[in-house]
Design an enzyme around this catalytic site. Structure first.
Site, short mmCIF file in Angstrom:
data_model
loop_
_atom_site.label_atom_id
_atom_site.label_comp_id
_atom_site.label_asym_id
_atom_site.label_seq_id
_atom_site.Cartn_x
_atom_site.Cartn_y
_atom_site.Cartn_z
N LYS A 53 0.84 -1.21 0.00
CA LYS A 53 0.00 0.00 0.00
C LYS A 53 0.88 1.26 0.00
CE LYS A 53 -3.87 -2.39 2.07
NZ LYS A 53 -4.59 -2.83 3.26
N GLN A 96 -5.05 -1.54 9.50
CA GLN A 96 -4.87 -2.85 8.87
C GLN A 96 -5.51 -3.94 9.73
OE1 GLN A 96 -3.49 -3.41 5.75
NE2 GLN A 96 -4.22 -5.50 6.05
N ASP A 119 -11.21 2.99 3.82
CA ASP A 119 -11.50 1.56 3.63
C ASP A 119 -13.00 1.33 3.41
OD1 ASP A 119 -9.51 -0.31 3.41
OD2 ASP A 119 -9.15 -0.47 5.56
#
Ligand code: NDP
Length: 296
Positions: A53, A96, A119
């Site tokens: 990422k 995460q 997200d």
């Protein structure tokens, strides 16, 4: 033989276009979008995901700030999220997952400001997705699937879509997206899971199968209708002595046989998986624009 849906190519196109866009934003504002990546614990897969990422951010002209810690109490993680919510230099916050045991994922996601929830997991954004009001952000993997469907101009209006899997990050949101009156969506959607009876019968009548169950090569050719569109979300490692790594990565669909019957199919790797990060970057640039009062 099916047309292979090339997620790598579309992902690269999106990331290259974002580079052009972020350079233009920099010329205009002297600022670049910035993603905060929070990683707690030592999960090796999570470290690999986070590294890719960060690399992708760099490619697209997006700043990334990492907060990597081995251990953290829940109250400390909560404080960090609240601090990032307040920080005007941070446009997107990514925690995460999975978090280590003892940290409540639901509680932590709820704390993220929905306008920084790149997200797309915050209840504000998932709720807006279902009621067809535009959320700030759609979750990355499902929106990546929708981008692929649009790119290949596969019109799903009125089609029978069967989604295998009902997770909050893939199964439910892709069902929500394909149900909406969006261009190329507007489908009739059935969601199946481990308790579904007559799974094969559902699959056999599907014009489109979205497989997201985490079971290697589960979907067999005899369950697939001639000409069906196959979207394979699964990422599974299976032992393979012929590979130097000792394993290979495979999807939830038996690609070799299903490919012969399908009209379109996503490969694993190089299909849906390649799109998730591209959408994360798209969302981060969108967050920057919203927070700087620009039209998206
Ligand atoms: P989860 O484990 O959270 O959910 C799996 C779902 O599949 C559950 O709803 C489960 O049912 C259902 N299921 C399991 N076994 C069966 C079965 N035999 N028949 C029917 N349904 C079944 O998985 P995720 O949604 O997180 O991930 C699914 C796959 O997608 C994984 O391989 C994962 O690695 C991959 N993935 C890929 C991403 C990408 O970027 N391409 C991103 C995220 C995930 P129940 O609810 O009843 O338990």
């Amino acid at each position: 033989m099916a047309i292979i849906i090339d997620g790598n190519a579309l992902s690269k196109k999106i990331k290259d276009n974002l580079r052009v866009e972020t350079d233009a934003l920099f010329d205009k504002t002297n600022k670049r979008p910035c993603l905060a990546v929070v990683l707690v614990g030592e999960n090796p897969a999570s470290h690999i995901y986070v590294a890719s990422k960060e690399k992708a951010c760099h490619h697209s002209g997006i700043l990334s700030k990492s907060y990597k810690v081995e251990n953290m109490k829940e109250t400390e993680l909560e404080e960090l999220i609240l601090k990032l919510n307040q920080d005007p230099e941070i446009n997107g916050i990514l925690v995460q997952l999975p978090l280590p045991e003892g940290l409540n994922e639901e509680k932590i996601i709820d704390l993220i400001d929905p306008i920084k929830d790149v997200d797309g997991f915050h209840p504000y954004n998932t709720g807006k997705l279902w009621i067809n009001l535009k959320p700030y952000f759609f979750p990355c993997t499902p929106w990546g699937i929708y981008e692929l469907i649009k790119e290949y101009k596969i019109d799903l209006s009125g089609k029978e879509v069967v989604v295998l899997g009902r997770s909050n990050i893939v199964g439910k949101p892709i069902a929500g997206i394909l149900l909406q009156k969006f261009p190329y969506a507007d489908a009739t959607v059935t969601v199946c899971h481990s308790r579904t009876k007559n799974l094969e019968e559902h699959l056999k009548r599907a014009d489109v199968i979205v497989a997201a169950i985490g079971k290697p090569e589960f979907v067999k050719e005899e369950w697939v209708k001639q000409g069906a569109v196959i979207i394979d979300v699964g990422i599974n490692r299976v032992a393979d002595e012929t590979s130097p790594k000792g394993y290979r990565v495979t999807g939830d669909v038996d690609f070799q046989t299903v490919e012969k019957k399908a009209s379109y199919i996503t490969p694993v790797p190089g299909g849906v998986g390649a799109m998730t990060i591209a959408v994360l970057l798209q969302n981060t640039v969108k967050a920057f624009k919203i927070q700087n009062g620009m039209k998206d």
